[in-house]
Motif scaffolding. Structure first.
Motif, PDB file in Angstrom:
ATOM      1  N   TYR A 187      14.965   5.757  68.470  1.00 53.47           N
ATOM      2  CA  TYR A 187      13.212   5.972  68.436  1.00 53.47           C
ATOM      3  C   TYR A 187      12.732   5.037  67.421  1.00 53.47           C
ATOM      4  CZ  TYR A 187      13.679  11.067  69.572  1.00 53.47           C
ATOM      5  OH  TYR A 187      13.795  12.372  70.091  1.00 53.47           O
ATOM      6  N   SER A 188      11.828   4.017  67.843  1.00 54.41           N
ATOM      7  CA  SER A 188      11.109   3.030  67.254  1.00 54.41           C
ATOM      8  C   SER A 188       9.621   3.264  67.281  1.00 54.41           C
ATOM      9  CB  SER A 188      11.551   1.845  67.662  1.00 54.41           C
ATOM     10  OG  SER A 188      10.944   1.401  69.205  1.00 54.41           O
ATOM     11  N   ASP A 189       8.993   3.226  66.095  1.00 54.70           N
ATOM     12  CA  ASP A 189       7.447   3.239  65.876  1.00 54.70           C
ATOM     13  C   ASP A 189       6.674   2.034  66.445  1.00 54.70           C
ATOM     14  OD1 ASP A 189       7.516   1.161  64.079  1.00 54.70           O
ATOM     15  OD2 ASP A 189       7.296   2.633  62.418  1.00 54.70           O
ATOM     16  N   ASN A 190       5.428   1.843  66.301  1.00 51.05           N
ATOM     17  CA  ASN A 190       4.633   0.985  66.902  1.00 51.05           C
ATOM     18  C   ASN A 190       4.756  -0.229  66.195  1.00 51.05           C
ATOM     19  OD1 ASN A 190       3.234   1.633  64.637  1.00 51.05           O
ATOM     20  ND2 ASN A 190       1.184   2.125  65.654  1.00 51.05           N
ATOM     21  N   GLN A 191       5.392  -0.396  65.126  1.00 54.47           N
ATOM     22  CA  GLN A 191       5.923  -1.603  64.128  1.00 54.47           C
ATOM     23  C   GLN A 191       7.148  -2.060  64.574  1.00 54.47           C
ATOM     24  OE1 GLN A 191       3.509  -3.175  62.292  1.00 54.47           O
ATOM     25  NE2 GLN A 191       2.000  -1.784  63.432  1.00 54.47           N
ATOM     26  N   ASN A 192       7.778  -1.262  65.649  1.00 56.59           N
ATOM     27  CA  ASN A 192       9.168  -1.652  66.041  1.00 56.59           C
ATOM     28  C   ASN A 192      10.144  -1.458  64.889  1.00 56.59           C
ATOM     29  OD1 ASN A 192       8.217  -2.744  68.633  1.00 56.59           O
ATOM     30  ND2 ASN A 192       7.787  -4.685  67.439  1.00 56.59           N
ATOM     31  N   VAL A 193       9.988  -0.357  63.795  1.00 58.14           N
ATOM     32  CA  VAL A 193      10.926  -0.055  62.901  1.00 58.14           C
ATOM     33  C   VAL A 193      11.639   1.156  63.400  1.00 58.14           C
ATOM     34  CG1 VAL A 193      11.184   0.886  60.650  1.00 58.14           C
ATOM     35  CG2 VAL A 193       9.459  -0.805  60.905  1.00 58.14           C
ATOM     36  N   LEU A 194      13.099   0.950  63.301  1.00 58.62           N
ATOM     37  CA  LEU A 194      13.949   2.189  63.673  1.00 58.62           C
ATOM     38  C   LEU A 194      13.619   3.547  62.718  1.00 58.62           C
ATOM     39  CD1 LEU A 194      16.053   3.099  65.659  1.00 58.62           C
ATOM     40  CD2 LEU A 194      17.723   2.263  63.810  1.00 58.62           C
ATOM     41  N   GLN A 195      13.132   4.585  63.216  1.00 56.56           N
ATOM     42  CA  GLN A 195      12.859   5.745  62.708  1.00 56.56           C
ATOM     43  C   GLN A 195      13.825   7.037  62.826  1.00 56.56           C
ATOM     44  OE1 GLN A 195      10.231   6.186  60.434  1.00 56.56           O
ATOM     45  NE2 GLN A 195       9.361   4.028  60.925  1.00 56.56           N
ATOM     46  N   ALA A 196      14.532   6.841  64.015  1.00 56.73           N
ATOM     47  CA  ALA A 196      15.426   8.036  64.200  1.00 56.73           C
ATOM     48  C   ALA A 196      16.501   7.576  65.067  1.00 56.73           C
ATOM     49  CB  ALA A 196      14.788   9.177  64.371  1.00 56.73           C
ATOM     50  N   ALA A 197      17.509   8.361  65.287  1.00 56.33           N
ATOM     51  CA  ALA A 197      18.498   8.077  66.245  1.00 56.33           C
ATOM     52  C   ALA A 197      19.293   9.475  66.483  1.00 56.33           C
ATOM     53  CB  ALA A 197      19.655   6.979  65.832  1.00 56.33           C
ATOM     54  N   ALA A 198      19.421  10.035  67.477  1.00 56.73           N
ATOM     55  CA  ALA A 198      20.192  10.876  68.018  1.00 56.73           C
ATOM     56  C   ALA A 198      21.417  10.352  68.496  1.00 56.73           C
ATOM     57  CB  ALA A 198      19.395  11.947  69.372  1.00 56.73           C
ATOM     58  N   TYR A 199      22.557  11.415  68.308  1.00 50.59           N
ATOM     59  CA  TYR A 199      23.811  10.715  68.709  1.00 50.59           C
ATOM     60  C   TYR A 199      24.928  11.821  68.850  1.00 50.59           C
ATOM     61  CZ  TYR A 199      24.605  12.078  63.764  1.00 50.59           C
ATOM     62  OH  TYR A 199      24.724  12.801  62.623  1.00 50.59           O
ATOM     63  N   ILE A 200      26.039  11.514  69.341  1.00 51.37           N
ATOM     64  CA  ILE A 200      27.235  12.421  69.450  1.00 51.37           C
ATOM     65  C   ILE A 200      28.389  11.814  68.843  1.00 51.37           C
ATOM     66  CG2 ILE A 200      26.435  13.621  71.712  1.00 51.37           C
ATOM     67  CD1 ILE A 200      28.462  11.963  73.180  1.00 51.37           C
ATOM     68  N   VAL A 201      29.092  12.738  68.593  1.00 49.22           N
ATOM     69  CA  VAL A 201      30.575  12.142  67.826  1.00 49.22           C
ATOM     70  C   VAL A 201      31.607  12.477  68.676  1.00 49.22           C
ATOM     71  CG1 VAL A 201      32.148  12.204  65.824  1.00 49.22           C
ATOM     72  CG2 VAL A 201      29.492  12.118  65.550  1.00 49.22           C
ATOM     73  N   SER A 202      32.195  11.589  69.411  1.00 48.29           N
ATOM     74  CA  SER A 202      33.085  11.966  70.502  1.00 48.29           C
ATOM     75  C   SER A 202      34.530  11.521  70.039  1.00 48.29           C
ATOM     76  CB  SER A 202      32.752  11.064  71.741  1.00 48.29           C
ATOM     77  OG  SER A 202      32.911   9.735  71.358  1.00 48.29           O
ATOM     78  N   PHE A 203      34.711  11.039  68.927  1.00 43.27           N
ATOM     79  CA  PHE A 203      36.122  10.531  68.361  1.00 43.27           C
ATOM     80  C   PHE A 203      36.969  11.790  68.414  1.00 43.27           C
ATOM     81  CE2 PHE A 203      39.148  10.039  65.118  1.00 43.27           C
ATOM     82  CZ  PHE A 203      39.865   8.824  65.683  1.00 43.27           C
ATOM     83  N   GLY A 204      38.149  11.589  69.220  1.00 40.66           N
ATOM     84  CA  GLY A 204      39.236  12.661  69.238  1.00 40.66           C
ATOM     85  C   GLY A 204      39.092  13.642  70.214  1.00 40.66           C
ATOM     86  N   SER A 205      37.991  13.367  70.949  1.00 41.43           N
ATOM     87  CA  SER A 205      37.782  14.253  72.082  1.00 41.43           C
ATOM     88  C   SER A 205      38.877  14.104  73.424  1.00 41.43           C
ATOM     89  CB  SER A 205      36.322  14.017  72.684  1.00 41.43           C
ATOM     90  OG  SER A 205      36.212  12.678  73.365  1.00 41.43           O
ATOM     91  N   ASN A 206      39.481  12.824  73.151  1.00 43.18           N
ATOM     92  CA  ASN A 206      40.328  12.370  74.568  1.00 43.18           C
ATOM     93  C   ASN A 206      39.725  12.380  75.802  1.00 43.18           C
ATOM     94  OD1 ASN A 206      42.779  12.185  72.830  1.00 43.18           O
ATOM     95  ND2 ASN A 206      42.942  14.334  72.647  1.00 43.18           N
ATOM     96  N   GLY A 207      38.261  11.961  75.845  1.00 42.98           N
ATOM     97  CA  GLY A 207      37.703  11.748  77.053  1.00 42.98           C
ATOM     98  C   GLY A 207      36.866  13.041  77.633  1.00 42.98           C
ATOM     99  N   ASP A 208      37.072  13.932  76.705  1.00 41.82           N
ATOM    100  CA  ASP A 208      36.082  15.334  77.224  1.00 41.82           C
ATOM    101  C   ASP A 208      35.345  15.326  76.088  1.00 41.82           C
ATOM    102  OD1 ASP A 208      35.184  17.783  77.865  1.00 41.82           O
ATOM    103  OD2 ASP A 208      37.033  18.958  77.263  1.00 41.82           O
TER     104      ASP A 208
END
Length: 280
Positions: A187-208
């Motif tokens: 998510y970036s605001d009208n000044q192009n500053v990064l305000q948020a980031a949604a994410y997943i953590v997939s490490f160790g999932s072996n592709g699942d």
């Protein structure tokens, strides 16, 4: 009848003169040299919309100035579920290739760019990988957006605290890093500053990634302060996240203090004698 023909002739002459004038104006306008990107900025030589999104964030966060420094350090006090997760000093090269964490319990984690060491040898190594790479990635995220192997998809604006923010999804090419199935929605605001980031953590999932996909989280950057002309978020908040609702339940928070640039790395990333190598 004679007067009627004279009137028609007059109207015809006026109309012809006006058309000639308009044709001249159109010709002048058409011959004006206006520089444009090939294919309207889509083909070779032009920036895609996704690249414009990335470049705008990098510019707002002064990426060029950030990378001119050799290293940066900061104190991080992190809580999850009301419990302290980490309290310590993190030092990293600005290109993220070396990292050191000095915890308040006097244990240390050191990433030399190839190996990870824990000090002292009998220190608890549980969560070492998460601590080593997660907090530095969140801190340096505005400077990592155009790393090799990154792929972008511009998304529709989404609300954040009741305000519309431009969003885009970051994914990775196969074989990039040890968790190429991770993704982020920025998510970036009208000044192009990064305000948020949604994410997943997939490490160790072996592709699942089904488990990770069912429980995305998000970081919300707040409390921006200027350090040597560069904006840094000094308050991080962590939430659950869904595509439909955005931020949901608050999960944790972090306070970032004493952000300091270093011009030389010195011996900071050298391995102490009483350290052991750990496999992550």
């Amino acid at each position: 009848m004679k007067n009627l023909w004279l009137a028609i002739l007059a109207i015809t002459l006026i109309s012809c003169n006006q058309n000639k004038k308009q044709d001249n104006q159109t010709t002048d306008k058409d011959t004006e040299v206006i520089p444009v990107e090939p294919d309207g900025g889509i083909g070779d030589g032009g920036l895609s919309i996704e690249n414009v999104f990335v470049k705008s964030i990098e510019k707002a966060h002064k990426k060029d100035q950030f990378l001119k420094h050799k290293a940066v350090s900061f104190n991080a006090h992190i809580f999850f579920g009301g419990k302290e997760h980490l309290n310590g000093k993190i030092t990293m090269l600005t290109n993220s290739t070396k990292i050191r964490i000095d915890k308040k319990d006097e244990s240390k984690l050191i990433y030399t760019g190839e190996q990870v060491f824990l000090c002292p040898e009998d220190a608890n190594e549980k969560g070492a990988r998460f601590d080593m790479f997660t907090w530095t990635y969140f801190f340096g995220l505005p400077y990592k957006l155009s790393d090799p192997g990154t792929k972008w998809e511009l998304k529709n604006p989404k609300p954040l605290n009741g305000v519309e923010h431009q969003t885009a999804k970051l994914t990775f090419e196969k074989g990039i890093g040890d968790a190429p199935d991770d993704w982020y929605v920025l998510y970036s605001d009208n000044q192009n500053v990064l305000q948020a980031a949604a994410y997943i953590v997939s490490f160790g999932s072996n592709g699942d990634t089904s488990k990770a996909e069912s429980d995305p989280h998000a970081i919300h950057y707040k409390g921006f302060k200027m350090i040597d002309g560069i904006p840094f978020a000094t308050q991080w908040e962590f939430y659950g996240w869904t595509e439909e609702k955005g931020l949901t339940d608050k999960l944790g928070e972090a306070t970032i203090t004493d952000i300091t640039f270093l011009n030389e790395e010195g011996t900071i990333f050298e391995t102490p004698d009483n350290a052991k190598e750990i496999k992550l």
